[in-house]
Write a protein that holds these residues in place. Structure first.
Motif, PDB file in Angstrom:
ATOM      1  N   LEU A 195       0.845  -1.195   0.000  1.00 54.38           N
ATOM      2  CA  LEU A 195       0.000   0.000   0.000  1.00 54.38           C
ATOM      3  C   LEU A 195       0.880   1.245   0.000  1.00 54.38           C
ATOM      4  O   LEU A 195       0.638   2.206  -0.727  1.00 54.38           O
ATOM      5  CB  LEU A 195      -0.919   0.010   1.226  1.00 54.38           C
ATOM      6  CG  LEU A 195      -1.878   1.214   1.322  1.00 54.38           C
ATOM      7  CD1 LEU A 195      -2.853   1.219   0.152  1.00 54.38           C
ATOM      8  CD2 LEU A 195      -2.635   1.177   2.655  1.00 54.38           C
ATOM      9  N   SER A 196       1.937   1.208   0.807  1.00 56.54           N
ATOM     10  CA  SER A 196       2.907   2.299   0.850  1.00 56.54           C
ATOM     11  C   SER A 196       4.247   1.781   0.327  1.00 56.54           C
ATOM     12  O   SER A 196       4.647   0.658   0.636  1.00 56.54           O
ATOM     13  CB  SER A 196       3.073   2.811   2.286  1.00 56.54           C
ATOM     14  OG  SER A 196       1.860   3.355   2.770  1.00 56.54           O
ATOM     15  N   TRP A 197       4.949   2.609  -0.433  1.00 54.12           N
ATOM     16  CA  TRP A 197       6.228   2.188  -0.985  1.00 54.12           C
ATOM     17  C   TRP A 197       7.027   3.400  -1.448  1.00 54.12           C
ATOM     18  O   TRP A 197       6.501   4.513  -1.578  1.00 54.12           O
ATOM     19  CB  TRP A 197       6.050   1.201  -2.136  1.00 54.12           C
ATOM     20  CG  TRP A 197       5.035   1.616  -3.177  1.00 54.12           C
ATOM     21  CD1 TRP A 197       3.718   1.277  -3.200  1.00 54.12           C
ATOM     22  CD2 TRP A 197       5.265   2.451  -4.331  1.00 54.12           C
ATOM     23  NE1 TRP A 197       3.090   1.838  -4.298  1.00 54.12           N
ATOM     24  CE2 TRP A 197       4.022   2.572  -5.002  1.00 54.12           C
ATOM     25  CE3 TRP A 197       6.365   3.087  -4.857  1.00 54.12           C
ATOM     26  CZ2 TRP A 197       3.874   3.306  -6.181  1.00 54.12           C
ATOM     27  CZ3 TRP A 197       6.230   3.832  -6.028  1.00 54.12           C
ATOM     28  CH2 TRP A 197       5.001   3.935  -6.672  1.00 54.12           C
ATOM     29  N   THR A 198       8.315   3.157  -1.710  1.00 60.21           N
ATOM     30  CA  THR A 198       9.215   4.178  -2.239  1.00 60.21           C
ATOM     31  C   THR A 198      10.171   3.521  -3.230  1.00 60.21           C
ATOM     32  O   THR A 198      10.667   2.421  -2.980  1.00 60.21           O
ATOM     33  CB  THR A 198      10.037   4.848  -1.116  1.00 60.21           C
ATOM     34  OG1 THR A 198       9.148   5.486  -0.193  1.00 60.21           O
ATOM     35  CG2 THR A 198      11.002   5.890  -1.683  1.00 60.21           C
ATOM     36  N   ILE A 199      10.401   4.188  -4.351  1.00 62.52           N
ATOM     37  CA  ILE A 199      11.417   3.785  -5.322  1.00 62.52           C
ATOM     38  C   ILE A 199      12.427   4.925  -5.415  1.00 62.52           C
ATOM     39  O   ILE A 199      12.044   6.092  -5.538  1.00 62.52           O
ATOM     40  CB  ILE A 199      10.815   3.515  -6.713  1.00 62.52           C
ATOM     41  CG1 ILE A 199       9.785   2.377  -6.656  1.00 62.52           C
ATOM     42  CG2 ILE A 199      11.913   3.181  -7.723  1.00 62.52           C
ATOM     43  CD1 ILE A 199       8.997   2.215  -7.946  1.00 62.52           C
ATOM     44  N   CYS A 267       4.680   6.602  -2.358  1.00 58.36           N
ATOM     45  CA  CYS A 267       3.224   6.398  -2.410  1.00 58.36           C
ATOM     46  C   CYS A 267       2.751   5.983  -1.028  1.00 58.36           C
ATOM     47  O   CYS A 267       3.361   5.127  -0.383  1.00 58.36           O
ATOM     48  CB  CYS A 267       2.889   5.316  -3.434  1.00 58.36           C
ATOM     49  SG  CYS A 267       1.126   4.899  -3.501  1.00 58.36           S
ATOM     50  N   ASP A 268       1.678   6.602  -0.550  1.00 58.79           N
ATOM     51  CA  ASP A 268       1.107   6.241   0.754  1.00 58.79           C
ATOM     52  C   ASP A 268      -0.311   5.696   0.631  1.00 58.79           C
ATOM     53  O   ASP A 268      -1.030   5.580   1.616  1.00 58.79           O
ATOM     54  CB  ASP A 268       1.132   7.436   1.704  1.00 58.79           C
ATOM     55  CG  ASP A 268       0.314   8.616   1.199  1.00 58.79           C
ATOM     56  OD1 ASP A 268      -0.377   8.475   0.160  1.00 58.79           O
ATOM     57  OD2 ASP A 268       0.354   9.683   1.845  1.00 58.79           O
ATOM     58  N   GLY A 269      -0.722   5.358  -0.602  1.00 55.67           N
ATOM     59  CA  GLY A 269      -2.069   4.849  -0.825  1.00 55.67           C
ATOM     60  C   GLY A 269      -3.069   5.926  -1.188  1.00 55.67           C
ATOM     61  O   GLY A 269      -4.119   5.630  -1.767  1.00 55.67           O
ATOM     62  N   GLU A 288      -5.852   5.150  -8.068  1.00 56.08           N
ATOM     63  CA  GLU A 288      -6.807   4.201  -7.480  1.00 56.08           C
ATOM     64  C   GLU A 288      -6.519   4.121  -5.987  1.00 56.08           C
ATOM     65  O   GLU A 288      -5.786   3.239  -5.536  1.00 56.08           O
ATOM     66  CB  GLU A 288      -6.683   2.824  -8.134  1.00 56.08           C
ATOM     67  CG  GLU A 288      -6.957   2.822  -9.631  1.00 56.08           C
ATOM     68  CD  GLU A 288      -6.743   1.451 -10.271  1.00 56.08           C
ATOM     69  OE1 GLU A 288      -6.745   0.455  -9.515  1.00 56.08           O
ATOM     70  OE2 GLU A 288      -6.570   1.404 -11.496  1.00 56.08           O
ATOM     71  N   PRO A 289      -7.054   5.078  -5.209  1.00 52.00           N
ATOM     72  CA  PRO A 289      -6.701   5.174  -3.782  1.00 52.00           C
ATOM     73  C   PRO A 289      -6.847   3.851  -3.039  1.00 52.00           C
ATOM     74  O   PRO A 289      -7.777   3.068  -3.288  1.00 52.00           O
ATOM     75  CB  PRO A 289      -7.693   6.220  -3.257  1.00 52.00           C
ATOM     76  CG  PRO A 289      -8.029   7.045  -4.456  1.00 52.00           C
ATOM     77  CD  PRO A 289      -8.027   6.096  -5.611  1.00 52.00           C
ATOM     78  N   ASN A 290      -5.881   3.620  -2.144  1.00 53.77           N
ATOM     79  CA  ASN A 290      -5.853   2.437  -1.272  1.00 53.77           C
ATOM     80  C   ASN A 290      -5.685   1.124  -2.036  1.00 53.77           C
ATOM     81  O   ASN A 290      -5.990   0.048  -1.513  1.00 53.77           O
ATOM     82  CB  ASN A 290      -7.105   2.377  -0.391  1.00 53.77           C
ATOM     83  CG  ASN A 290      -7.194   3.568   0.547  1.00 53.77           C
ATOM     84  OD1 ASN A 290      -6.205   3.996   1.123  1.00 53.77           O
ATOM     85  ND2 ASN A 290      -8.394   4.124   0.675  1.00 53.77           N
ATOM     86  N   THR A 291      -5.176   1.230  -3.262  1.00 55.93           N
ATOM     87  CA  THR A 291      -4.894   0.025  -4.041  1.00 55.93           C
ATOM     88  C   THR A 291      -3.499  -0.494  -3.700  1.00 55.93           C
ATOM     89  O   THR A 291      -2.523   0.256  -3.733  1.00 55.93           O
ATOM     90  CB  THR A 291      -4.973   0.321  -5.552  1.00 55.93           C
ATOM     91  OG1 THR A 291      -6.301   0.696  -5.881  1.00 55.93           O
ATOM     92  CG2 THR A 291      -4.576  -0.904  -6.372  1.00 55.93           C
ATOM     93  N   LYS A 292      -3.413  -1.755  -3.383  1.00 56.58           N
ATOM     94  CA  LYS A 292      -2.123  -2.369  -3.116  1.00 56.58           C
ATOM     95  C   LYS A 292      -1.491  -2.818  -4.429  1.00 56.58           C
ATOM     96  O   LYS A 292      -2.173  -3.312  -5.322  1.00 56.58           O
ATOM     97  CB  LYS A 292      -2.293  -3.563  -2.168  1.00 56.58           C
ATOM     98  CG  LYS A 292      -2.773  -3.164  -0.775  1.00 56.58           C
ATOM     99  CD  LYS A 292      -2.892  -4.366   0.144  1.00 56.58           C
ATOM    100  CE  LYS A 292      -3.349  -3.928   1.538  1.00 56.58           C
ATOM    101  NZ  LYS A 292      -3.484  -5.088   2.455  1.00 56.58           N
ATOM    102  N   VAL A 316       7.738   1.255   2.592  1.00 57.35           N
ATOM    103  CA  VAL A 316       7.191   2.400   3.334  1.00 57.35           C
ATOM    104  C   VAL A 316       7.322   3.636   2.451  1.00 57.35           C
ATOM    105  O   VAL A 316       8.162   3.688   1.540  1.00 57.35           O
ATOM    106  CB  VAL A 316       7.939   2.643   4.665  1.00 57.35           C
ATOM    107  CG1 VAL A 316       7.710   1.516   5.643  1.00 57.35           C
ATOM    108  CG2 VAL A 316       9.433   2.851   4.414  1.00 57.35           C
ATOM    109  N   ALA A 317       6.497   4.641   2.715  1.00 57.58           N
ATOM    110  CA  ALA A 317       6.618   5.928   2.037  1.00 57.58           C
ATOM    111  C   ALA A 317       7.636   6.764   2.811  1.00 57.58           C
ATOM    112  O   ALA A 317       7.359   7.217   3.919  1.00 57.58           O
ATOM    113  CB  ALA A 317       5.268   6.635   1.971  1.00 57.58           C
ATOM    114  N   ARG A 318       8.801   6.941   2.254  1.00 58.14           N
ATOM    115  CA  ARG A 318       9.866   7.681   2.928  1.00 58.14           C
ATOM    116  C   ARG A 318       9.503   9.165   3.036  1.00 58.14           C
ATOM    117  O   ARG A 318       8.844   9.727   2.166  1.00 58.14           O
ATOM    118  CB  ARG A 318      11.167   7.534   2.147  1.00 58.14           C
ATOM    119  CG  ARG A 318      11.648   6.100   1.976  1.00 58.14           C
ATOM    120  CD  ARG A 318      12.529   5.671   3.115  1.00 58.14           C
ATOM    121  NE  ARG A 318      13.876   6.196   2.928  1.00 58.14           N
ATOM    122  CZ  ARG A 318      14.822   6.137   3.870  1.00 58.14           C
ATOM    123  NH1 ARG A 318      14.543   5.633   5.054  1.00 58.14           N
ATOM    124  NH2 ARG A 318      16.032   6.607   3.632  1.00 58.14           N
TER     125      ARG A 318
END
Length: 378
Positions: A195-199, A267-269, A288-292, A316-318
């Protein structure tokens, strides 16, 4: 005196008293001169160490000398780490020295002379991937108040990193002709349900031309759900563009050739944020909010002639502070870091994942490695 005149003069007196309270000058105060806008100062520690300096200022001149005592205060650093989610460590005092712990503002002047701080070269006794800082605080001052918002300054000590980066003059596309890729095999757990991520990655372009790919991450269905390039058709060739679930996000800042850029997408969802060199460039609503999201195949390409380095994926969203303070190196065991390709091998066809997940990429094109220093020379 009539009642009307009494009321008039009474109101006038009240107004005069109010004006006196509003316009009465503030008491003088002392503060770190460089901490007016930001309580931080970055210092690059090179092979021979570094030297920096601080000074203090007064809100207005005095007719006598004002002396202020400065010292190292670890609680200042603790508060900063807690507020920004960072992990700066206190630099051991054996690695630096202050020329003096006193700053003197001479009578009639606004600022003191510079207090030099010598910082020794970092050696193997310090962890390369750890971040260090020197937190300074005004402790005492003679006959003036200490202005608390600017009463401290943190010297962020960034070590000059000498490494290798992967370089190609061929260019290519992440779909049809990637420079390197990794595909999760049958029975292996994919990167999924984020749901949350960072690249993050570092990129250097010798030149620009349209539609030059930089990354493509495919979902479980084999289709690209995360894609990035320089120069989408009909857009400037030096404009970075990310597409997430068919939503195109274009950078506001146009990149320059022959210059390194740190790119981070979080991205935090609910929202997607793009950072360039640690600065927030664009915020977009999630398509697409809250999309994993899930990724089965990861590919990077050196689309324009140039180089890549320091690619990372986090679950996680850094924060902006975390991104800005760790552009050139991170600890492979950092919480939330799920893949980390330094791209510094220097030889071979395997691009190592430095996390325990072992998603090593295969180098698919002929490339060379070049020596590089980070932070890059301007």
């Amino acid at each position: 005196m009539s009642i009307r005149n009494f009321i008039y003069y009474g109101l006038l007196s009240v107004l005069m008293l109010s004006c006196k309270q509003v316009y009465e000058p503030l008491a003088n105060g002392i503060y770190f001169g460089e901490a007016v806008n930001e309580n931080l100062k970055k210092v690059t520690i090179e092979e021979n160490g570094a030297q920096t300096s601080v000074y203090v200022s007064l809100a207005s001149p005095m007719d006598y000398d004002v002396t202020a005592e400065i010292g190292v205060n670890s609680s200042v650093l603790d508060e900063y780490n807690k507020k920004h989610g960072t992990n700066y460590k206190l630099l051991p005092d054996s690695y630096y020295s202050l020329k003096s712990n006193q700053c003197i503002v001479k009578a009639g002047e606004l600022s003191s002379s510079m207090i030099d701080i010598d910082i020794k070269a970092f050696d193997d006794n310090l962890e390369m991937a750890e971040k260090y800082a020197i937190p300074l605080k005004l402790q005492e001052a003679s006959d003036v108040d200490i202005l608390q918002p600017s009463s401290s300054i943190i010297l962020l000590c960034d070590k000059m990193i000498v490494t290798k980066v992967i370089y190609s003059s061929q260019g290519g596309a992440t779909g049809a002709s990637p420079t390197m890729s990794y595909e999760i095999q049958d029975g292996e757990k994919p990167i999924e349900d984020l749901l949350s991520w960072t690249i993050e990655f570092l990129v250097y372009n010798e030149s620009f031309s349209l539609n030059k790919h930089i990354l493509r991450f495919d979902g479980l269905d084999g289709k690209a759900n995360t894609f990035a390039r320089f120069g989408q058709h009909s857009f400037p060739e030096n404009q970075f563009q990310l597409t997430l679930l068919n939503l195109p996000i274009h950078a506001v800042t146009l990149c320059e050739k022959k210059k390194w850029y740190h790119v981070a997408v979080t991205c935090d969802g609910a929202s997607v944020k793009l950072y360039l060199n640690g600065e927030l460039d664009v915020i977009a609503s999630h398509p697409e909010p809250n999309t994993k999201i899930s990724w089965k195949k990861l590919a990077f390409a050196i689309g324009n002639p140039g180089a890549l380095s320091e690619a990372r994926i986090w679950n996680v969203a850094r924060t902006q502070a975390e991104i800005a303070n760790n552009m050139y190196a991170v600890n492979p065991e950092s919480e939330g870091l799920i893949s980390y390709w330094k791209m510094n091998e220097g030889e071979g066809t395997l691009i190592h994942d430095y996390t325990k997940n072992g998603r090593h990429m295969n180098l698919l094109k002929s490339c060379i490695w070049k020596d590089q220093k980070f932070p890059p020379e301007k």
